[in-house]
Each structure stands twice: as structure tokens, then as C-alpha cells.
Design a protein around this motif. Structure first.
Motif, PDB file in Angstrom:
ATOM      1  N   ARG A 121       0.906  -1.296  -0.126  1.00 45.69           N
ATOM      2  CA  ARG A 121       0.129   0.137  -0.160  1.00 45.69           C
ATOM      3  C   ARG A 121       0.834   1.239  -0.130  1.00 45.69           C
ATOM      4  NH1 ARG A 121      -3.601  -3.169   3.364  1.00 45.69           N
ATOM      5  NH2 ARG A 121      -2.443  -2.665   5.055  1.00 45.69           N
ATOM      6  N   SER A 122       1.903   1.277   0.818  1.00 46.00           N
ATOM      7  CA  SER A 122       2.870   2.376   0.677  1.00 46.00           C
ATOM      8  C   SER A 122       3.379   2.569  -0.569  1.00 46.00           C
ATOM      9  CB  SER A 122       3.851   1.950   1.799  1.00 46.00           C
ATOM     10  OG  SER A 122       3.388   2.098   3.064  1.00 46.00           O
ATOM     11  N   ALA A 123       3.873   1.241  -1.115  1.00 46.36           N
ATOM     12  CA  ALA A 123       4.600   1.425  -2.475  1.00 46.36           C
ATOM     13  C   ALA A 123       3.519   2.223  -3.455  1.00 46.36           C
ATOM     14  CB  ALA A 123       4.919   0.089  -3.171  1.00 46.36           C
ATOM     15  N   ILE A 124       2.405   1.864  -3.622  1.00 46.56           N
ATOM     16  CA  ILE A 124       1.156   2.347  -4.294  1.00 46.56           C
ATOM     17  C   ILE A 124       1.013   3.689  -4.299  1.00 46.56           C
ATOM     18  CG2 ILE A 124      -1.099   2.434  -5.111  1.00 46.56           C
ATOM     19  CD1 ILE A 124      -1.071  -0.635  -4.838  1.00 46.56           C
ATOM     20  N   ALA A 125       0.814   4.159  -2.759  1.00 44.04           N
ATOM     21  CA  ALA A 125       0.829   5.683  -2.506  1.00 44.04           C
ATOM     22  C   ALA A 125       1.856   6.516  -2.945  1.00 44.04           C
ATOM     23  CB  ALA A 125       0.696   5.706  -0.998  1.00 44.04           C
ATOM     24  N   ALA A 126       3.288   5.905  -2.910  1.00 36.41           N
ATOM     25  CA  ALA A 126       4.389   6.574  -3.341  1.00 36.41           C
ATOM     26  C   ALA A 126       4.607   6.928  -4.706  1.00 36.41           C
ATOM     27  CB  ALA A 126       5.795   5.961  -2.786  1.00 36.41           C
ATOM     28  N   ALA A 127       3.960   5.832  -5.555  1.00 40.11           N
ATOM     29  CA  ALA A 127       4.176   5.730  -6.824  1.00 40.11           C
ATOM     30  C   ALA A 127       3.894   7.043  -7.736  1.00 40.11           C
ATOM     31  CB  ALA A 127       3.439   4.603  -7.529  1.00 40.11           C
ATOM     32  N   THR A 128       2.957   7.902  -7.176  1.00 39.01           N
ATOM     33  CA  THR A 128       2.488   9.033  -7.921  1.00 39.01           C
ATOM     34  C   THR A 128       3.554  10.195  -7.892  1.00 39.01           C
ATOM     35  OG1 THR A 128       1.061   9.845  -6.019  1.00 39.01           O
ATOM     36  CG2 THR A 128      -0.035   8.576  -7.444  1.00 39.01           C
ATOM     37  N   SER A 129       4.558  10.106  -7.002  1.00 37.84           N
ATOM     38  CA  SER A 129       5.566  11.103  -6.937  1.00 37.84           C
ATOM     39  C   SER A 129       6.698  10.419  -7.922  1.00 37.84           C
ATOM     40  CB  SER A 129       6.173  10.908  -5.557  1.00 37.84           C
ATOM     41  OG  SER A 129       7.046   9.942  -5.146  1.00 37.84           O
ATOM     42  N   HIS A 130       7.525  11.468  -8.216  1.00 43.39           N
ATOM     43  CA  HIS A 130       8.880  11.120  -8.996  1.00 43.39           C
ATOM     44  C   HIS A 130      10.049  10.977  -8.201  1.00 43.39           C
ATOM     45  CE1 HIS A 130       9.342  15.509  -8.075  1.00 43.39           C
ATOM     46  NE2 HIS A 130      10.579  15.418  -8.489  1.00 43.39           N
ATOM     47  N   LEU A 131       9.865  10.796  -6.763  1.00 46.06           N
ATOM     48  CA  LEU A 131      10.962  10.576  -5.845  1.00 46.06           C
ATOM     49  C   LEU A 131      11.691   9.426  -5.802  1.00 46.06           C
ATOM     50  CD1 LEU A 131       9.251  12.602  -2.645  1.00 46.06           C
ATOM     51  CD2 LEU A 131      10.938  13.399  -4.443  1.00 46.06           C
ATOM     52  N   PRO A 132      13.025   9.144  -5.616  1.00 52.50           N
ATOM     53  CA  PRO A 132      13.507   7.903  -5.676  1.00 52.50           C
ATOM     54  C   PRO A 132      13.248   7.135  -4.424  1.00 52.50           C
ATOM     55  CG  PRO A 132      15.128   9.483  -5.073  1.00 52.50           C
ATOM     56  CD  PRO A 132      13.922  10.362  -5.529  1.00 52.50           C
ATOM     57  N   ILE A 133      13.070   5.715  -4.521  1.00 50.70           N
ATOM     58  CA  ILE A 133      12.870   4.689  -3.468  1.00 50.70           C
ATOM     59  C   ILE A 133      13.819   3.713  -3.524  1.00 50.70           C
ATOM     60  CG2 ILE A 133      10.939   3.540  -2.863  1.00 50.70           C
ATOM     61  CD1 ILE A 133       8.894   4.737  -4.391  1.00 50.70           C
ATOM     62  N   ILE A 134      14.241   3.374  -2.314  1.00 52.48           N
ATOM     63  CA  ILE A 134      15.023   2.224  -1.701  1.00 52.48           C
ATOM     64  C   ILE A 134      14.177   0.922  -1.225  1.00 52.48           C
ATOM     65  CG2 ILE A 134      16.814   1.325  -0.423  1.00 52.48           C
ATOM     66  CD1 ILE A 134      18.145   3.926  -0.517  1.00 52.48           C
ATOM     67  N   LEU A 135      14.460  -0.125  -2.207  1.00 49.06           N
ATOM     68  CA  LEU A 135      13.712  -1.387  -1.692  1.00 49.06           C
ATOM     69  C   LEU A 135      14.606  -2.323  -1.123  1.00 49.06           C
ATOM     70  CD1 LEU A 135      11.730  -1.859  -5.100  1.00 49.06           C
ATOM     71  CD2 LEU A 135      10.912  -0.858  -3.102  1.00 49.06           C
ATOM     72  N   ASP A 136      14.432  -2.653   0.114  1.00 53.71           N
ATOM     73  CA  ASP A 136      15.314  -3.317   0.972  1.00 53.71           C
ATOM     74  C   ASP A 136      14.685  -4.546   0.989  1.00 53.71           C
ATOM     75  OD1 ASP A 136      17.338  -4.199   2.663  1.00 53.71           O
ATOM     76  OD2 ASP A 136      16.564  -3.089   4.364  1.00 53.71           O
ATOM     77  N   GLY A 137      15.258  -5.759   0.865  1.00 49.24           N
ATOM     78  CA  GLY A 137      14.967  -7.131   0.996  1.00 49.24           C
ATOM     79  C   GLY A 137      15.743  -8.124   0.650  1.00 49.24           C
ATOM     80  N   GLU A 138      15.689  -9.297   1.205  1.00 47.25           N
ATOM     81  CA  GLU A 138      16.511 -10.560   0.796  1.00 47.25           C
ATOM     82  C   GLU A 138      16.385 -10.974  -0.608  1.00 47.25           C
ATOM     83  OE1 GLU A 138      15.890 -13.526   3.861  1.00 47.25           O
ATOM     84  OE2 GLU A 138      16.404 -12.234   5.200  1.00 47.25           O
ATOM     85  N   ILE A 139      17.464 -11.655  -1.126  1.00 48.01           N
ATOM     86  CA  ILE A 139      17.290 -12.118  -2.559  1.00 48.01           C
ATOM     87  C   ILE A 139      16.009 -13.318  -2.566  1.00 48.01           C
ATOM     88  CG2 ILE A 139      18.241 -14.017  -4.065  1.00 48.01           C
ATOM     89  CD1 ILE A 139      21.066 -13.044  -3.001  1.00 48.01           C
ATOM     90  N   GLY A 140      15.256 -12.865  -3.633  1.00 45.24           N
ATOM     91  CA  GLY A 140      14.139 -13.780  -3.744  1.00 45.24           C
ATOM     92  C   GLY A 140      12.801 -13.089  -3.242  1.00 45.24           C
TER      93      GLY A 140
END
Length: 425
Positions: A121-140
Motif C-alpha cells: 500500500r505504501s508502494a502504491i501511494a508513493a508511486a504517484t511521486s517522482h521521488l527515488p525509492i530504496i527497496l530493501d529485502g533479501e534475495i528472492g
């Protein structure tokens, strides 16, 4: 290594138009809203013939389009419909499967976990901006899938260009800067995969590129459709790397406007049975999981996350089964979790983690059996000879097993699928 030309990196070009989905009767209103905010057009039932994907809730299966069939009433002891792609009482999970199918995500982005849904939900809400995003997570864990979701839900209509930083020794700034105007106002989005692997020189060039974009009209906040967005993914904690001097702080703070941490599969074990059933249906719909087999899967840590689970289920879909019929039981799951790579075969990072978990499981099971290898083999669902084979392959000699320091209360560790008394659970 020479800089990788931009036209050689992976590209996820947008479809000629947004995917069109028609939800069948009885679809929850919230489901349609979620799918629409994900950047996918939802058509009324009366216009279903114009859709490319139809979601079936009542059994009608129109021809000429992909059909996903959901069973929202499968609860308790009643088995789900044989034709159902997904049996769940969570509309969010059904919505995510529709999004995954429409965007052709692999592995699918599917979850009913509260923490994972909050991230999406946070990802979809932030999608309308043009700001950079860091996605942090393990492989896979699904970082690229979340990146695709963000791009789909954004106002960017250019391609999502994926740059593998692990194999990149430099940043071809000229190619990147040429690509931005060539997007013809549609907006460019660049997915930096495993950005923590960039060399220091590549980090510096990327920093200079970001600084130059900040000084150009392309980065105008009033015109996000013609700007360039950066999505950076990493399986390493970039903030810790900055503290150690392994990653440039100036680059980190420019990328870290918003950070989303994708939970690993072991922290959302409720998703394992749902994902396993879906993968099995797609690989071999004639086979089914026994309840205890799904429980055994849910007890495994899955260091390779959803990617590892899909590969495991694919093996279970085609391999001979212990029962000789179409039912996958605990013994089948255990046997394939214990598979070791052949001599000389390259082992990835998550495979190494899995091997460590396998060694610990062998040690704990032998300790729980009081050193009795025959009993340990029985609890692991294999013969004593097979257990000895895995002990040898894992480098666990008798001395290593005797001298291995065990965790506190290791003698009370319950093997997968067994109660403390040793009886099947």
C-alpha cells in the motif's frame, strides 16, 4: 570491464495500453479499487468482452481472454473448487494475483500478510511521486516485483530499465543521459538492482548523474511525467554500509527519500501454503499437497524466499512421490529440502544459507534422538543410509557431531512435522 550499454540492460517496456481486467460478479468493491490504483484498468462486467483478463467468481468462463478463477468461500473442511486458481477469503490476495498476472510478474506477488500488504500500500501511494525509492529485502523476496508495481501505478509511461549493479563496474552516464530525452516526455524509470554492489567509481558517477538531473528542468516537481525516477534495490543494509565507509553517504541520502523493507517469506509463513498451492496448480494440477506437507513447508526458513519456494514446488510437481500417487506428503517435502548440489556445481548465496540450515537441522535432529542415527533418520523421513550420505556431503563427521555446540534446549527441538513425543503432528 567496459561499461554496460543501456540497450543491453533488462528492459520492461510498458504494454501498448494499460492491461484491462474485468471482475466477475460478487467481486468486492475494495478489490477493484486496489487493482485500479495499481495502474490497471478495471472494466465493468457489461464490457467484459473488451478485457484481456477476466476474474471468475461464479463459474462463467468467457472465451478469448485469460481467466483467473477464485474461490472466496473455501473455508473449514470443504475443499476448494477444482477449477479455482486461488482459494482464499482475503480479497487482497486475490487482487495481488490479478496484478501479478496482468504485469507478468515472476514469481507472483501474492500475500495476505498484514506487514507485506502495508508495504505494498505504501508502494502504491508513493508511486504517484517522482521521488527515488530504496527497496530493501533479501534475495528472492520480490524487490523487482514491487518495483514493477510502483512503475505501473505511477504516471510514468516510459519503460522500466533494469541495471544489474552486481555485474556493473562503471555507470555509462552518456547512455543514461541520452535515454532520458528519448523517452519523449513519457518519463524514464531506472531500476538499480543490488545497488550495494556498485564499485566506488560507479557510485561516484551515479552520484554525479543524480546531481546533474537535480539541476535540470527534467527533475521539475511539477512535471513528473517527463522526469527520471530511480528505484534502488539492495539485499544489504545500505545505512550500515555507509557507516562502514562501503557506500557513499551522499549517494545514499539522494536515493533514500523513501525506503520500503520487504519482509522475507519466513516472517509471513501464512503465505506459504497459498503460494505452494498456486505454484503446484500451475506446474501440475493433477497433484495435491497433504495438510502435513504444507505444515512442513511452513516450518522451513526459505532463505531463498518466494523464488526458492517456487523452485521447490516445481520439483515436487514432476518428481516421483513416496506414495506413488498424486498426493505430496511430508516425506516428499523433506527429501527435496535435503537435496545437495553436485560436485563442482556453483552455489548461490541463498543456497549456501540453505546448506547451513540443513546442517543445523541434521545436528539438532540427531541430538533430539539422543545420538541414535536410526531414530534421527526416521524422524527426517529417510533411511539411515541416506542420512549418512547427507552427513558425509555436509562434512559432518562423528567427531564434528559430538563436539558441535548445541543451542540451549537443543535436546527439546521438535523436528518438522513431529511432536515432542515423536508422533506425527
Amino acid at each position: 570491464m567496459d561499461p554496460t550499454p543501456l540497450n543491453q540492460v533488462a528492459s520492461s517496456a510498458p504494454l501498448s495500453s494499460a492491461p484491462r481486467v474485468c471482475l466477475g460478479q460478487n467481486a468486492p468493491a475494495e478489490m477493484a479499487d486496489f487493482i485500479s490504483r495499481a495502474g490497471i484498468e478495471v472494466l465493468p462486467y457489461a464490457q467484459r468482452i473488451r478485457a484481456s483478463i477476466y476474474v471468475d467468481f461464479v463459474g462463467a468462463r468467457p472465451t478469448g481472454m485469460d481467466v483467473l478463477s477464485f474461490d472466496f468461500t473455501a473455508k473449514g473442511e470443504r475443499a476448494p473448487r477444482a477449477t479455482a486458481d486461488l482459494a482464499t477469503d482475503k480479497w487482497q490476495a486475490a487482487a495481488l494475483l490479478v496484478v501479478s498476472h496482468a504485469l507478468r510478474l515472476k514469481p507472483v506477488l501474492l500475500s495476505a500478510d498484514a506487514a507485506m500488504l502495508s508495504v505494498l500500500r505504501s508502494a502504491i501511494a508513493a508511486a504517484t511521486s517522482h521521488l527515488p525509492i530504496i527497496l530493501d529485502g533479501e534475495i528472492g523476496a520480490g524487490k523487482y516485483n514491487v518495483g514493477r508495481l510502483i512503475h505501473s501505478a505511477s504516471r510514468y509511461r516510459g519503460p522500466l530499465l533494469s541495471v544489474s549493479c552486481a555485474s556493473l563496474q562503471d555507470v555509462d552516464v552518456d547512455n543514461l543521459t541520452r535515454t532520458i530525452p528519448e523517452s519523449k516526455g513519457a518519463g524514464a524509470a531506472i531500476f538499480l538492482d543490488e545497488v550495494g554492489e556498485l564499485t566506488d567509481a560507479a557510485q561516484l558517477k551515479l552520484l554525479q548523474l543524480l546531481q546533474s538531473l537535480e539541476r535540470t528542468p527534467l527533475a521539475d516537481a511539477q512535471a513528473p511525467a517527463s522526469s527520471t525516477r530511480f528505484l534502488a534495490a539492495s539485499n544489504r543494509a545500505l545505512s550500515t554500509m555507509v557507516e562502514r565507509g562501503e557506500f557513499r553517504g551522499e549517494l545514499f541520502w539522494r536515493l533514500n527519500v523513501l525506503s520500503l523493507k520487504i519482509p522475507p517469506l519466513r516472517e509471513r509463513i501464512g503465505d506459504v501454503p497459498m503460494l505452494a498451492r498456486l505454484f503446484l496448480r500451475r506446474s501440475n494440477p493433477r497433484r495435491m499437497f497433504m495438510p502435513m506437507a504444507l505444515r512442513a513447508l511452513s516450518s522451513y526458513a526459505f532463505p531463498g524466499n518466494v523464488m526458492e519456494l517456487e523452485n521447490l514446488v516445481t520439483r515436487l510437481a514432476i518428481a516421483p512421490l513416496a506414495t506413488g500417487n498424486s498426493l505430496i506428503d511430508v516425506a516428499d517435502v523433506r527429501r527435496h529440502l535435503m537435496v545437495l548440489p553436485a560436485d563442482g556445481e556453483q552455489v548461490s548465496g541463498w543456497q549456501s544459507s540453505r546448506e547451513e540450515a540443513r546442517r543445523e537441522m541434521i545436528l539438532k535432529t540427531i541430538a533430539a534422538a539422543g545420538g541414535n542415527r536410526a531414530e534421527a533418520a526416521r524422524r527426517l523421513g529417510m533411511t539411515r543410509r541416506t542420512l549418512q550420505y547427507h552427513i558425509t556431503k555436509a562434512g559432518l563427521s562423528r567427531r564434528a557431531i559430538r563436539n558441535k555446540p548445541l543451542p540451549i534446549q537443543a535436546a527439546h527441538t521438535t523436528p518438522i512435522g513431529r511432536s515432542p513425543s515423536g508422533e506425527p503432528t
